[in-house]
Design a protein around this motif. Structure first.
Motif, PDB file in Angstrom:
ATOM      1  N   THR A 160       0.813  -1.220   0.000  1.00  0.00           N
ATOM      2  CA  THR A 160       0.000   0.000   0.000  1.00  0.00           C
ATOM      3  C   THR A 160       0.843   1.265   0.000  1.00  0.00           C
ATOM      4  OG1 THR A 160      -0.154  -0.085   2.422  1.00  0.00           O
ATOM      5  CG2 THR A 160      -1.932  -1.125   1.158  1.00  0.00           C
ATOM      6  N   ALA A 161       2.151   1.153   0.221  1.00  0.00           N
ATOM      7  CA  ALA A 161       3.016   2.338   0.231  1.00  0.00           C
ATOM      8  C   ALA A 161       3.014   2.989  -1.149  1.00  0.00           C
ATOM      9  CB  ALA A 161       4.437   1.955   0.623  1.00  0.00           C
ATOM     10  N   ARG A 162       2.941   4.311  -1.150  1.00  0.00           N
ATOM     11  CA  ARG A 162       2.875   5.037  -2.417  1.00  0.00           C
ATOM     12  C   ARG A 162       3.502   6.418  -2.228  1.00  0.00           C
ATOM     13  NH1 ARG A 162      -0.476   4.713  -6.941  1.00  0.00           N
ATOM     14  NH2 ARG A 162      -0.804   6.682  -8.044  1.00  0.00           N
ATOM     15  N   PRO A 163       4.463   6.780  -3.081  1.00  0.00           N
ATOM     16  CA  PRO A 163       5.057   8.112  -2.951  1.00  0.00           C
ATOM     17  C   PRO A 163       4.064   9.198  -3.358  1.00  0.00           C
ATOM     18  CG  PRO A 163       5.853   7.015  -4.950  1.00  0.00           C
ATOM     19  CD  PRO A 163       5.024   6.015  -4.189  1.00  0.00           C
ATOM     20  N   PRO A 164       4.305  10.444  -2.870  1.00  0.00           N
ATOM     21  CA  PRO A 164       5.460  10.898  -2.098  1.00  0.00           C
ATOM     22  C   PRO A 164       5.362  10.523  -0.621  1.00  0.00           C
ATOM     23  CG  PRO A 164       3.958  12.708  -2.436  1.00  0.00           C
ATOM     24  CD  PRO A 164       3.391  11.555  -3.210  1.00  0.00           C
ATOM     25  N   TYR A 165       6.493  10.659   0.075  1.00  0.00           N
ATOM     26  CA  TYR A 165       6.580  10.317   1.493  1.00  0.00           C
ATOM     27  C   TYR A 165       7.101  11.506   2.281  1.00  0.00           C
ATOM     28  CZ  TYR A 165       6.463   5.543  -0.373  1.00  0.00           C
ATOM     29  OH  TYR A 165       6.124   4.399  -1.041  1.00  0.00           O
ATOM     30  N   ARG A 166       6.886  11.437   3.574  1.00  0.00           N
ATOM     31  CA  ARG A 166       7.517  12.388   4.487  1.00  0.00           C
ATOM     32  C   ARG A 166       8.336  11.605   5.502  1.00  0.00           C
ATOM     33  NH1 ARG A 166       4.596  12.963   9.466  1.00  0.00           N
ATOM     34  NH2 ARG A 166       2.653  11.759   9.462  1.00  0.00           N
ATOM     35  N   HIS A 167       9.341  12.243   6.043  1.00  0.00           N
ATOM     36  CA  HIS A 167      10.233  11.638   7.026  1.00  0.00           C
ATOM     37  C   HIS A 167       9.494  11.513   8.362  1.00  0.00           C
ATOM     38  CE1 HIS A 167      14.063  12.135   9.680  1.00  0.00           C
ATOM     39  NE2 HIS A 167      13.739  10.866   9.547  1.00  0.00           N
ATOM     40  N   LEU A 168       9.329  10.286   8.856  1.00  0.00           N
ATOM     41  CA  LEU A 168       8.621  10.053  10.118  1.00  0.00           C
ATOM     42  C   LEU A 168       9.565  10.042  11.310  1.00  0.00           C
ATOM     43  CD1 LEU A 168       6.174   7.172   9.078  1.00  0.00           C
ATOM     44  CD2 LEU A 168       5.684   9.615   9.247  1.00  0.00           C
ATOM     45  N   TRP A 169      10.652   9.300  11.191  1.00  0.00           N
ATOM     46  CA  TRP A 169      11.568   9.138  12.316  1.00  0.00           C
ATOM     47  C   TRP A 169      12.908   8.598  11.835  1.00  0.00           C
ATOM     48  CZ3 TRP A 169      13.036   4.082  12.425  1.00  0.00           C
ATOM     49  CH2 TRP A 169      12.139   3.124  11.951  1.00  0.00           C
ATOM     50  N   SER A 170      13.941   8.772  12.656  1.00  0.00           N
ATOM     51  CA  SER A 170      15.262   8.190  12.419  1.00  0.00           C
ATOM     52  C   SER A 170      15.784   7.635  13.735  1.00  0.00           C
ATOM     53  CB  SER A 170      16.245   9.237  11.883  1.00  0.00           C
ATOM     54  OG  SER A 170      15.847   9.735  10.636  1.00  0.00           O
ATOM     55  N   ARG A 171      16.443   6.485  13.665  1.00  0.00           N
ATOM     56  CA  ARG A 171      17.063   5.884  14.846  1.00  0.00           C
ATOM     57  C   ARG A 171      18.515   5.558  14.536  1.00  0.00           C
ATOM     58  NH1 ARG A 171      14.473   3.262  18.988  1.00  0.00           N
ATOM     59  NH2 ARG A 171      16.620   3.025  19.721  1.00  0.00           N
ATOM     60  N   ASP A 172      19.424   6.166  15.286  1.00  0.00           N
ATOM     61  CA  ASP A 172      20.846   5.845  15.180  1.00  0.00           C
ATOM     62  C   ASP A 172      21.101   4.625  16.054  1.00  0.00           C
ATOM     63  OD1 ASP A 172      23.572   5.673  15.114  1.00  0.00           O
ATOM     64  OD2 ASP A 172      23.954   7.728  15.738  1.00  0.00           O
ATOM     65  N   LEU A 173      21.469   3.506  15.416  1.00  0.00           N
ATOM     66  CA  LEU A 173      21.578   2.232  16.123  1.00  0.00           C
ATOM     67  C   LEU A 173      23.005   1.708  16.172  1.00  0.00           C
ATOM     68  CD1 LEU A 173      18.381   0.750  14.521  1.00  0.00           C
ATOM     69  CD2 LEU A 173      18.614   1.418  16.924  1.00  0.00           C
ATOM     70  N   GLY A 174      23.969   2.470  15.651  1.00  0.00           N
ATOM     71  CA  GLY A 174      25.360   2.018  15.676  1.00  0.00           C
ATOM     72  C   GLY A 174      26.058   2.338  14.376  1.00  0.00           C
ATOM     73  N   THR A 175      26.864   1.399  13.894  1.00  0.00           N
ATOM     74  CA  THR A 175      27.634   1.614  12.670  1.00  0.00           C
ATOM     75  C   THR A 175      27.091   0.831  11.479  1.00  0.00           C
ATOM     76  OG1 THR A 175      29.161  -0.143  13.347  1.00  0.00           O
ATOM     77  CG2 THR A 175      29.769   2.121  13.901  1.00  0.00           C
ATOM     78  N   MET A 176      26.088  -0.026  11.678  1.00  0.00           N
ATOM     79  CA  MET A 176      25.490  -0.770  10.570  1.00  0.00           C
ATOM     80  C   MET A 176      24.075  -1.164  10.936  1.00  0.00           C
ATOM     81  SD  MET A 176      24.382  -3.965   9.398  1.00  0.00           S
ATOM     82  CE  MET A 176      24.931  -4.972  10.779  1.00  0.00           C
ATOM     83  N   ALA A 177      23.147  -0.937  10.025  1.00  0.00           N
ATOM     84  CA  ALA A 177      21.778  -1.433  10.174  1.00  0.00           C
ATOM     85  C   ALA A 177      21.477  -2.324   8.979  1.00  0.00           C
ATOM     86  CB  ALA A 177      20.783  -0.280  10.256  1.00  0.00           C
ATOM     87  N   GLY A 178      21.121  -3.571   9.230  1.00  0.00           N
ATOM     88  CA  GLY A 178      20.797  -4.495   8.153  1.00  0.00           C
ATOM     89  C   GLY A 178      19.420  -4.225   7.576  1.00  0.00           C
ATOM     90  N   GLY A 179      19.100  -4.955   6.505  1.00  0.00           N
ATOM     91  CA  GLY A 179      17.804  -4.800   5.866  1.00  0.00           C
ATOM     92  C   GLY A 179      16.670  -5.064   6.842  1.00  0.00           C
ATOM     93  N   PRO A 180      15.712  -4.143   6.982  1.00  0.00           N
ATOM     94  CA  PRO A 180      14.642  -4.301   7.968  1.00  0.00           C
ATOM     95  C   PRO A 180      13.561  -5.266   7.504  1.00  0.00           C
ATOM     96  CG  PRO A 180      14.345  -2.260   6.763  1.00  0.00           C
ATOM     97  CD  PRO A 180      15.636  -2.850   6.271  1.00  0.00           C
ATOM     98  N   LEU A 181      12.982  -5.969   8.469  1.00  0.00           N
ATOM     99  CA  LEU A 181      11.786  -6.780   8.263  1.00  0.00           C
ATOM    100  C   LEU A 181      10.613  -5.965   8.788  1.00  0.00           C
ATOM    101  CD1 LEU A 181      13.189 -10.110   9.765  1.00  0.00           C
ATOM    102  CD2 LEU A 181      13.366  -9.314   7.396  1.00  0.00           C
ATOM    103  N   THR A 182       9.598  -5.763   7.965  1.00  0.00           N
ATOM    104  CA  THR A 182       8.463  -4.938   8.367  1.00  0.00           C
ATOM    105  C   THR A 182       7.192  -5.764   8.271  1.00  0.00           C
ATOM    106  OG1 THR A 182       8.381  -4.097   6.105  1.00  0.00           O
ATOM    107  CG2 THR A 182       9.509  -2.750   7.715  1.00  0.00           C
ATOM    108  N   VAL A 183       6.523  -5.911   9.403  1.00  0.00           N
ATOM    109  CA  VAL A 183       5.287  -6.700   9.493  1.00  0.00           C
ATOM    110  C   VAL A 183       4.296  -5.906  10.328  1.00  0.00           C
ATOM    111  CG1 VAL A 183       4.237  -8.871  10.218  1.00  0.00           C
ATOM    112  CG2 VAL A 183       6.579  -8.859   9.324  1.00  0.00           C
ATOM    113  N   GLY A 184       3.179  -5.513   9.722  1.00  0.00           N
ATOM    114  CA  GLY A 184       2.217  -4.694  10.442  1.00  0.00           C
ATOM    115  C   GLY A 184       2.840  -3.371  10.846  1.00  0.00           C
ATOM    116  N   ASP A 185       2.723  -3.032  12.113  1.00  0.00           N
ATOM    117  CA  ASP A 185       3.294  -1.790  12.630  1.00  0.00           C
ATOM    118  C   ASP A 185       4.606  -2.031  13.361  1.00  0.00           C
ATOM    119  OD1 ASP A 185       1.210  -0.175  11.677  1.00  0.00           O
ATOM    120  OD2 ASP A 185      -0.029  -0.618  13.437  1.00  0.00           O
TER     121      ASP A 185
END
Length: 438
Positions: A65-90
């Protein structure tokens, strides 16, 4: 390159698993549903529960259902590497390296975040080892370390459900996330090379099959069976119930491939091969039903797909090929000569360009519908590195989408984007160049 070819017939026995019993009330299941056994509705569509989206590794999201355009919701600094995220529901899950840039080694952790706010769902979980990956299936979250420790987690609370230690004697590098398919986790380890099937409900090892090649590779699964490919040098089709070989292909005299990701789409198996095996890097399509070789195309990365197109990049040029005729419908050219398709969802092709931009291209015509800078522009006088589509640092790359949102790894951060109304471009994301993995 002249290489060896060996057939291994030994069957490897993995260590027994230890299971924990959790209350169904704490899990995302319908009454009577066994955790890990059956896909939940929220992971079955409009979700990215796996590396390259799902078990076919085609990078395409069903009913997104995602459709551009988008706005920036949030950012989290988690270290020096973030792997590909798994997104399920919220919810968002990812393996991250929480170590600082001056650390002597990685500090790998599993994180769970609220996709709406980026806030923690539960405290980060420590993962031992120098590489780790994650996947999701049947309502459970799973991690696998390079040493073969396979763990199931309750995604709601972060509690451990079960552990299984995979073979460590004959297989020394479990580099890729396991693939969940209909209640079973399929995974492959390199060295003497073994493919293993693990029951996702309790961690019980169902079978081990010795491979004909030694490298490490992701496992693709569909109704035809379990596909284990080492580049386009060799592949094996295994029976999902027993692990017995149904078909084998080899490109003599080569041996010891692996690393490039296979993909299943439009009834074909797509395998990426590299120089010096070929005159150029290329991807080859094999008919899943007959095993016959169909076509080869110059390619720098494993293609992505949707119902009507094959998306193939080579030296920074993305071509949208008609899935039936292979005719080129449109092209996109990177200004710096390197780009990778990360995701195809809801009629848009998401391209990570080495110039630092993430773009959403209209799948119908290739026009840019939205873009955002997620990395500094490269020095035009310096070397510009190709954007990898498989291993980098300590985990695998990717973009997640669910419930109209995008979640993008940027160096050591995860960044959430959401619907932007009539805003043309997302707000700028403040990102510095990520340090190189140590």
């Amino acid at each position: 390159m002249v290489a060896r070819f060996r057939l291994r017939v030994a069957v490897v026995v993995a260590a027994a698993s230890a299971a924990l019993v959790l209350s169904p009330a704490t899990m995302p299941f319908a009454a009577g549903q066994v955790p890990g056994g059956t896909a939940t509705p929220e992971e079955s569509s409009d979700a990215t529960p796996a590396y390259r989206a799902d078990a076919s590794l085609d990078s395409s999201v069903t009913c997104a259902t995602a459709r551009p355009p988008y706005r920036h919701l949030w950012s989290r600094d988690l270290g020096t590497m973030a792997g590909g995220p798994l997104t399920v529901g919220d919810r968002v899950f990812a393996v991250v390296n929480a170590a600082g840039p001056d650390a002597l080694g990685p500090d790998l952790r599993l994180v769970g975040l609220d996709a709406r706010t980026g806030k923690d769902l539960w405290p980060a979980k420590e993962l031992n080892g120098t590489e780790a990956n994650a996947t999701y299936g049947g309502g459970l979250l799973y991690t696998q370390t390079m040493s073969g420790l396979l763990t199931a987690w309750n995604p709601m609370s972060g509690a451990v459900v079960w552990h299984t230690q995979l073979d460590q004697v004959n297989t020394h590098w479990w580099a890729y996330p396991p693939t969940w398919y209909k209640g079973v986790l399929y995974t492959q380890g390199g060295s003497t090379s073994v493919t293993t099937a693990v029951r996702a409900t309790d961690g019980h090892v169902l079978w081990n099959t010795a491979m004909r090649d030694t490298g490490q590779t992701p496992v693709a699964v569909d109704a035809q069976g379990v596909w284990v490919a080492h580049d386009d040098i060799t592949y094996q089709l295994l029976d999902p119930a027993t692990g017995k070989e149904r078909r084998h292909y080899n490109l003599p005299p080569y041996f010891d491939g692996g690393g490039n990701t296979p993909a299943l789409a439009h009834g074909d198996l797509w395998l990426l091969g590299n120089i010096p095996i070929h005159l150029t890097d290329q991807v080859t399509a094999f008919d899943e039903r007959t095993g016959s070789k169909l076509r080869s195309f110059p390619a720098s990365s494993t293609p992505a797909f949707d119902a009507g197109h094959d998306y193939i990049t080579y030296q920074g040029v993305l071509k949208a090929l008609d899935a039936k005729t292979f005719a080129t419908d449109w092209t996109y050219t990177s200004p710096v000569g390197h780009a990778t398709v990360r995701l195809v969802a809801n009629g848009y092709v998401y391209v990570e360009d080495a110039d630092g931009l993430l773009l959403a291209l209209d799948a119908a015509n290739g026009r840019t519908a939205w873009s955002v800078r997620v990395a500094p522009a490269p020095n035009p006088n310096g070397a510009i590195n190709e954007v990898p589509d498989w291993m980098f640092g300590y985990s695998v790359p990717g973009i997640g989408t669910a419930h109209g949102r995008l979640v993008v790894p940027v160096g050591g951060s995860l960044v959430g984007f959401g619907p932007a109304g009539d805003v043309k471009h997302a707000a700028p994301v403040r990102i510095t160049a990520p340090p190189r993995p140590r």
